[in-house]
Scaffold this motif. Structure first.
Motif, PDB file in Angstrom:
ATOM      1  N   CYS A  30       3.553   7.317  48.930  1.00  0.00           N
ATOM      2  CA  CYS A  30       2.376   6.834  48.199  1.00  0.00           C
ATOM      3  C   CYS A  30       2.526   5.398  47.709  1.00  0.00           C
ATOM      4  N   HIS A  31       3.677   4.793  47.927  1.00  0.00           N
ATOM      5  CA  HIS A  31       3.879   3.385  47.555  1.00  0.00           C
ATOM      6  C   HIS A  31       3.815   2.481  48.791  1.00  0.00           C
ATOM      7  N   SER A  32       3.196   2.978  49.853  1.00  0.00           N
ATOM      8  CA  SER A  32       3.061   2.267  51.136  1.00  0.00           C
ATOM      9  C   SER A  32       4.414   1.939  51.751  1.00  0.00           C
ATOM     10  N   GLN A  33       5.392   2.778  51.490  1.00  0.00           N
ATOM     11  CA  GLN A  33       6.752   2.562  51.956  1.00  0.00           C
ATOM     12  C   GLN A  33       7.083   3.605  53.032  1.00  0.00           C
ATOM     13  N   ILE A  34       7.731   3.162  54.091  1.00  0.00           N
ATOM     14  CA  ILE A  34       8.210   4.078  55.114  1.00  0.00           C
ATOM     15  C   ILE A  34       9.581   4.572  54.646  1.00  0.00           C
TER      16      ILE A  34
END
Length: 197
Positions: free
Chosen positions: A126-130
């Protein structure tokens, strides 16, 4: 006749409403969803994962690490526990060489559709992190937390972080998993910048 038509319409609409899934944006931190209902789909709505699909390579002197990532759209999690939902994810494999000799290779992991036992699996959090769900250094009997960061269309940064290691012993057979205690360090560097091939 009108009653049959009305009843048929109600049944049709009920089935259609039940068949609808709740689509949740993977990067929506405020979304809570039921992992067990079977009708939720955590979707990469902004196609962020697409930037990571492909084969990536890091080299330094005589060392080489190759990571291949494949995007699976609407993968159905249903093999473990109460999980019964859909999610976009990245799966794949890696190969590590020194002096041209293969030291570690997971490319024979040909069942990339499973939920259990994967060596390379990432989600979009949800933090745009892969971020990794699974990243195993099988040579050291260890799992790592791994975060991928896009630096440009042709480069990504891979950072690995050690996590606690659990040893599971089967009460019936006495078999250990992993068979030996995790070893120190990692087989390959814990921070690398990889270039798209």
């Amino acid at each position: 006749m009108k009653k049959i038509f009305l009843l048929s319409t109600i049944i049709f609409l009920s089935v259609q409403c039940k068949a609808q899934s709740h689509i949740v944006n993977s990067i929506d931190c405020d979304s809570n969803f039921d992992h067990s209902s079977g009708d939720y789909y955590r979707k990469d709505m902004n196609n962020i994962m697409d930037n990571y699909v492909g084969t990536w390579k890091w080299t330094s002197g005589n060392k080489e690490f190759i990571l291949t990532l494949i995007k699976q759209v609407k993968h159905h999690y249903h093999e473990t526990g109460n999980d019964n939902y859909y999610e976009d994810r990245l799966v794949g494999y890696y190969q590590y060489k020194e002096n041209g000799v293969i030291i570690a290779d997971t490319s024979s992991d040909n069942n990339l559709s499973t939920d259990y036992g994967m060596k390379v699996m990432f989600i979009l959090d949800c933090h745009s992190q892969i971020a990794s769900i699974a990243f195993k250094d099988y040579k050291k009997y260890k799992s790592f937390e791994v975060v991928l960061e896009s630096l440009s269309p042709t480069q990504i940064k891979m950072n690995m972080y050690e996590r606690e290691h659990n040893i599971i012993i089967n009460k019936k057979t006495g078999e250990r998993n992993p068979p030996v205690d995790p070893q120190g360090g990692s087989t390959f560097p814990m921070e690398m910048i990889l270039t798209k091939q």
